[in-house]
Design an enzyme around this catalytic site. Structure first.
Site, PDB file in Angstrom:
ATOM      1  CD  GLU B 283      38.977  35.564  37.727  1.00 28.16           C
ATOM      2  OE1 GLU B 283      37.882  35.774  37.183  1.00 28.16           O
ATOM      3  OE2 GLU B 283      39.392  36.220  38.679  1.00 28.16           O
ATOM      4  CD  GLU B 286      41.161  33.319  31.957  1.00 33.13           C
ATOM      5  OE1 GLU B 286      40.179  33.336  32.727  1.00 33.13           O
ATOM      6  OE2 GLU B 286      41.312  34.123  31.019  1.00 33.13           O
ATOM      7  CB  CYS B 310      33.727  39.235  39.697  1.00 42.61           C
ATOM      8  SG  CYS B 310      34.887  37.927  39.895  1.00 42.61           S
ATOM      9  CB  SER B 330      39.567  36.528  33.878  1.00 39.79           C
ATOM     10  OG  SER B 330      38.847  35.324  33.909  1.00 39.79           O
ATOM     11  CE  LYS B 369      27.427  40.931  39.285  1.00 42.56           C
ATOM     12  NZ  LYS B 369      28.372  40.072  38.541  1.00 42.56           N
ATOM     13  CD  GLU B 372      27.598  40.220  34.519  1.00 45.40           C
ATOM     14  OE1 GLU B 372      26.961  40.140  35.592  1.00 45.40           O
ATOM     15  OE2 GLU B 372      28.783  39.903  34.408  1.00 45.40           O
ATOM     16  CD  GLU B 377      28.169  39.888  25.534  1.00 44.95           C
ATOM     17  OE1 GLU B 377      27.291  40.356  24.784  1.00 44.95           O
ATOM     18  OE2 GLU B 377      28.976  40.584  26.168  1.00 44.95           O
ATOM     19  CB  CYS B 526      30.107  43.207  45.844  1.00 43.97           C
ATOM     20  SG  CYS B 526      30.940  42.593  44.383  1.00 43.97           S
TER      21      CYS B 526
END
Lengths: 387, 596
Positions: B283, B286, B310, B330, B369, B372, B377, B526
């Site tokens: 990141e 990037e 994240c 990102s 999560k 996710e 994908e 988190c």
């Protein structure tokens, strides 16, 4: 039906009044003078709760916020009440006039009429009257505008804080109090919210003077009141009567000769049985009413009457607070179970205690007043609930 | 000093700051008043009515959570009237509630159950209303189960979703007996705007909103000798897990957690912190690449500010709410998903294990999560990269099920491949942590020097303020980065989606000139995630944050680029950040979603 004991009054609908003159005169008066008149008259809110109107205006006028509002509660949803509809049909300009005088006293530039959804048919005429009103206040150089907002059919939106929520585009749920509307009402600004009838009386007190109003009625209940009379009566309709009459006199005039009970104040009011007519005063010292007087004769099942009321509340509770949402369901299912014999008659006592809890612990007036009709009907017609 | 008011509760005088409630004043006296709809993080609803008390001179009872403390008030919290009313309220709630407690996921962890226990309710006072209710269970989402039969309509979830998260996936529908908590058109949770953040789950007092648990699936995999079951643990799990196992908030249990996981039977105990470090490499690079394209190449298509990626709750939020800004996010996968993709490629290759036999489990402070891990994908390894995402709470349940005495466990270390990490990775668990970690590395890459903050602690991005801005002036850069000479790198950090929304509004209005935005969906980051131990309060989150920064300070390595396993993976497998292989395994794309 001539009767000497009840005093008919003609203030609200009286034609002896040119609203323009009254408004023009009063807008010239000092706020203190107007407040003094309203306070001296002893006028208390005509929606049912009976808070002194003058105090409400005074508290709001003392707030220092720039933005204030006056709201006319025309969400007339109490079963058996239909007097605001009549007032709005016949004397809308007096309602607006009352709002304007209030606006002057508290310092509001905008007023709102929150109109019951089912009264959609009144809206066009009200708007027409409003046009006339607006051009007149403009002429007077008074900066005040009234807007009409429609309700959507929920009974709870007649509760003042739920009404504000609804006006703000939110779900109509009562707020926590305090703060009260005089400090934090519509858009959380100081707001006077009055019933339609209260506003007209305020307007008329400014016309006839506090004294004329004050000399009517009793110590706790000054003046007169518009009653919506329905049920087992040959002469159902709208009547303006002096407050403080005994229910016996009332039934003598309006009953059909076989009156078994009178429900005073609609579904959220009290049921008075025949044996208590004599000792019951209609007014704040006795049994108050927002206007609804429903007469029942001996052909009526009080179980059905009560079931109808609790069904209404079960449906119309906003559902947010536990005692009201679940309590109403339990009251309804409970009396059904007793009637069917699935629960013993003693269960009525459990339900009575539940109703007491609802009265003291519900968040707003809706849940708090379910016990009024429940307890008064169960207390007085217990055997009809069981057999 | 603020004005104080004096009142009397149960015969004891108490002074409290004006504006506080009767409940606050009672707390000050250590008088316990039961509550259900009240939650420290939320506005006062006053709708459950469990907290009613008697106020002298007032006919009705008052809700102590909603009643402002006033001078001269005389309050009684334990009278006959109060007791009767509270008992009735709990009885009423139970009559509407599916009280099949032994078959409930929240059994023994339910506030309504606790209250019923406290009141010793052992018979039905009222009729059971549940059979007539036609309650529905929505278990279609991979993350959150909504069971209306357990709901007590306290609206904590509704307030959470609106006030803290600006999502309003949950709202109140209907009135009276039909009143319920519902979604848009009563669609299933997975079809609506829900971000799966789970903030409602950690505030639901009952079992009406819970995570979808994968306990049996994980146990089955562990017991299957044919499978190689690996586990990764997110940064914020190690400072919160202890709370569910009898320890104080703020206890650091990294070593005990590793030991427990080994005893549960996982074949390899690894660390998401490793891929947190890897995230910083990818990141950070990037961001620098985007800056170069903007500043040197003057490329008008480059999207700045860049936001972190994240937090899967944040990703779903921006997909629904600001789809026009998806290119600003990102492209890095979250550490969980980077780990998953590498587990079935790099790890499998190095350890000589058939990736088809690897079961990849994650322990996350998060419910999003789970969603996710199930995104279509997220299968770049050729398999589902992460097979099961568990919450911190589910791990605690497994540890209890296995009969492990957690507090007495020795501290153990993570296994070695993909198990090493830096302090920069640990702080991913707190709001501002990703930003701090990124700055520690990026600044050093660009200037060859450490960030100019004492002990590497970039304090402006720490703490619980909702939106935190920080700027770092870049000077005396290495020759390769001369285009950044004199640039003031402007950053902003937001946690909780309501704050995220404020930041995005500023971006949208063009009133912001940030280069880099860190957003975490949950309050506190988190550490306050929807998968963390219940309850959550500002105080608990503060303690967890302190633990995270303690853990960071105690680490030998504090910067992601100094993690030896990171150096190793680039040398042996990935080559360099943003390489072809990185793009294949560590980066992803997003999809615009409807706002309903």
């Amino acid at each position: 039906m001539p009767n000497t004991k009840l005093k008919r009054v003609d203030i609200i609908f009286s034609e002896d009044c040119v609203y323009k003159d009254v408004l023009a005169d009063n807008l010239k008066k000092s706020n203190e003078d107007i407040l003094k008149d309203i306070l001296d008259s002893g006028l208390r809110g005509r929606g049912g709760a009976g808070f002194p109107t003058g105090l409400k205006w005074k508290f709001t006028s003392q707030e220092t916020e720039e933005e204030k509002y006056v709201v006319c509660n025309a969400d007339e949803g109490e079963p058996g009440t239909f007097k605001d509809r009549e007032i709005l049909t016949r004397v809308p300009l007096k309602v607006f006039g009352g709002m304007a005088i209030c606006a002057k006293v508290i310092g509001a530039k905008h007023g709102y009429v929150y109109l019951r959804g089912e009264y959609q048919f009144l809206k066009a005429d009200l708007e027409k009257a409003l046009e006339e009103f607006h051009s007149f206040v403009k002429e007077l150089g008074f900066d005040f505008q009234i807007h009409i907002l429609m309700g959507s059919g929920a009974y709870i939106c007649g509760e003042e804080s739920a009404l504000f929520e609804s006006m703000e585009g939110k779900r109509g749920e009562p707020r926590n109090k305090p703060p009260y509307p005089t400090i934090s009402g519509f858009r959380n600004k100081p707001t006077v919210i009055n019933n339609v009838e209260t506003l007209v009386y305020a307007f008329m007190i400014c016309r006839i003077g506090a004294g004329k109003f004050h000399e009517l009625g009793t110590t706790d209940s000054r003046g007169s009141k518009v009653f919506s009379i329905s049920g087992d009566t040959p002469i159902a309709g709208i009547y303006e009567l002096e407050l403080g009459m005994s229910l016996e006199d009332f039934v003598e005039e309006f009953g059909d000769g076989d009156t078994k009970a009178v429900q005073v104040g609609g579904a959220s009011g009290f049921c008075v049985p025949r044996k208590k007519f004599k000792d019951t005063i209609i007014g704040f010292e006795g049994v108050p009413t927002g206007g609804s007087m429903m007469l029942f004769n001996s052909s009526r099942s009080m179980y059905n009457v009560l079931k109808n009321y609790v069904e209404f509340f079960e449906e119309e509770s906003c559902g947010q607070c536990t005692p009201c949402r679940v309590g109403c369901q339990q009251l309804k299912k409970g009396i059904e179970a007793i009637k069917k014999g699935e629960k013993s008659a003693h269960y009525l006592d459990t339900l009575q205690k539940l109703a007491d809890t609802m009265k003291v612990s519900s968040k707003c007036g809706l849940g708090q007043s379910v016990a009024n009709s429940f307890s008064s009907i169960v207390d007085n017609f217990r055997e009809e609930m069981i057999y | 000093m603020a004005n104080t008011v004096k009142l009397n509760i149960d015969g004891i005088d108490v002074s409290i700051e004006a504006g506080k409630t009767v409940l606050d004043a009672a707390k000050k006296l250590n008088i316990h008043i039961p509550t259900l709809c009240y939650h420290e993080d939320l506005c006062v609803a006053g709708n459950c009515r469990v907290c009613v008390v008697e106020q002298e001179g007032v006919k009705n009872l008052v809700a102590s959570c909603a009643m402002p403390a006033q001078d001269g008030m005389v309050i009684h919290t334990n009278t006959h009237k109060v007791r009767n009313a509270r008992r009735h309220v709990v009885e009423l709630l139970l009559s509407e509630h599916n009280a099949d407690c032994t078959k409930c996921y929240k059994n023994t962890r339910c506030e309504l159950q606790d209250l019923a226990g406290e009141m010793v309710i052992n018979e039905h006072m009222f009729l059971d209303l549940v059979p007539d209710k036609n309650y529905t269970i929505d278990n279609l989402s991979p993350a959150i189960i909504k069971d209306d039969s357990k709901c007590i309509r306290c609206q904590r979830c509704v307030r959470t979703c609106d006030e803290l998260q600006h999502v309003s996936a949950l709202g109140v529908a209907y009135k009276g007996e039909h009143m319920k908590i519902s979604t848009f058109f009563e669609n299933p949770m997975y079809e609506v705007v829900c971000t799966n953040c789970g903030q409602c789950v950690i505030r639901c007092p009952t079992g009406a909103l819970v995570e979808k648990n994968y306990l049996d699936n994980v146990w089955d995999a562990i017991y299957d000798e044919d499978k190689h079951v690996i586990v990764q643990t997110a940064p914020a799990t190690r400072i919160a897990l202890g709370e569910d196992l009898g320890m104080e908030a703020g206890s650091i249990v990294t070593g005990k957690m590793a030991a427990a996981l080994r005893r549960l039977g996982f074949d390899s105990v690894l660390d998401t912190d490793f891929t947190a470090d890897l995230t910083i490499m990818e990141e950070g690079t990037e961001l620098l690449t985007r800056l170069k394209r903007a500043l040197v190449d003057k490329d008008p298509t480059v999207k700045l500010p860049m936001t972190t990626s994240c937090s899967p709750g944040w990703i779903k939020f921006i997909e629904h709410m600001y789809p026009e800004y998806l290119e600003n996010v990102s492209t890095c996968k979250s550490p969980q998903q980077m780990f998953g993709a590498l587990a079935k490629t790099y790890y499998a290759e190095k350890r000589g294990i058939d990736p088809a036999k690897i079961v990849s489990v994650s322990i996350m402070p998060c419910t999003a999560k789970k969603f996710e891990a199930n995104r279509p994908e997220m299968r770049d390894s050729g398999y589902q990269d992460v097979d099961m995402g568990l919450t911190t709470r589910e791990l605690a349940v497994m540890i209890k099920q296995a009969g492990i005495d957690f507090k007495e466990l020795p501290d153990e270390k993570f296994d070695s491949l993909m198990g090493k990490s830096s302090g920069a990775a640990v702080i991913f668990g707190a709001t501002g942590g990703v930003m701090e970690a990124a700055l520690r590395t990026a600044y050093e890459i660009v200037t060859g020097r450490e960030v100019p903050f004492k002990n590497l602690n970039i304090t402006p991005v720490r703490g619980m303020e909702g939106v935190k801005e920080a700027a770092v002036k870049i000077e005396n850069v290495l020759p390769a980065w001369s285009f950044l000479e004199g640039v003031e790198l402007k950053t902003v950090v937001a946690h909780g989606l309501t704050n995220a929304n404020k930041v995005m509004q500023a971006v949208k209005n063009g009133t912001a000139d940030w280069h880099f935005i860190e957003i975490m969906a949950c309050p506190g980051g988190c550490l306050g995630g929807g998968g963390q131990p219940i309850p959550t309060t500002p105080e608990i989150r503060k303690k967890r944050a302190e633990a995270i920064y303690r853990e960071d300070a105690g680490m030998a390595i504090r910067k992601s680029h100094e993690n030896p396993e990171i150096k190793q993976i680039y040398e042996e497998f990935l080559e360099e950040p943003l390489s072809h292989k990185s793009h294949w395994l560590l980066h992803t794309h997003y999809q615009a979603r409807k706002r309903e």
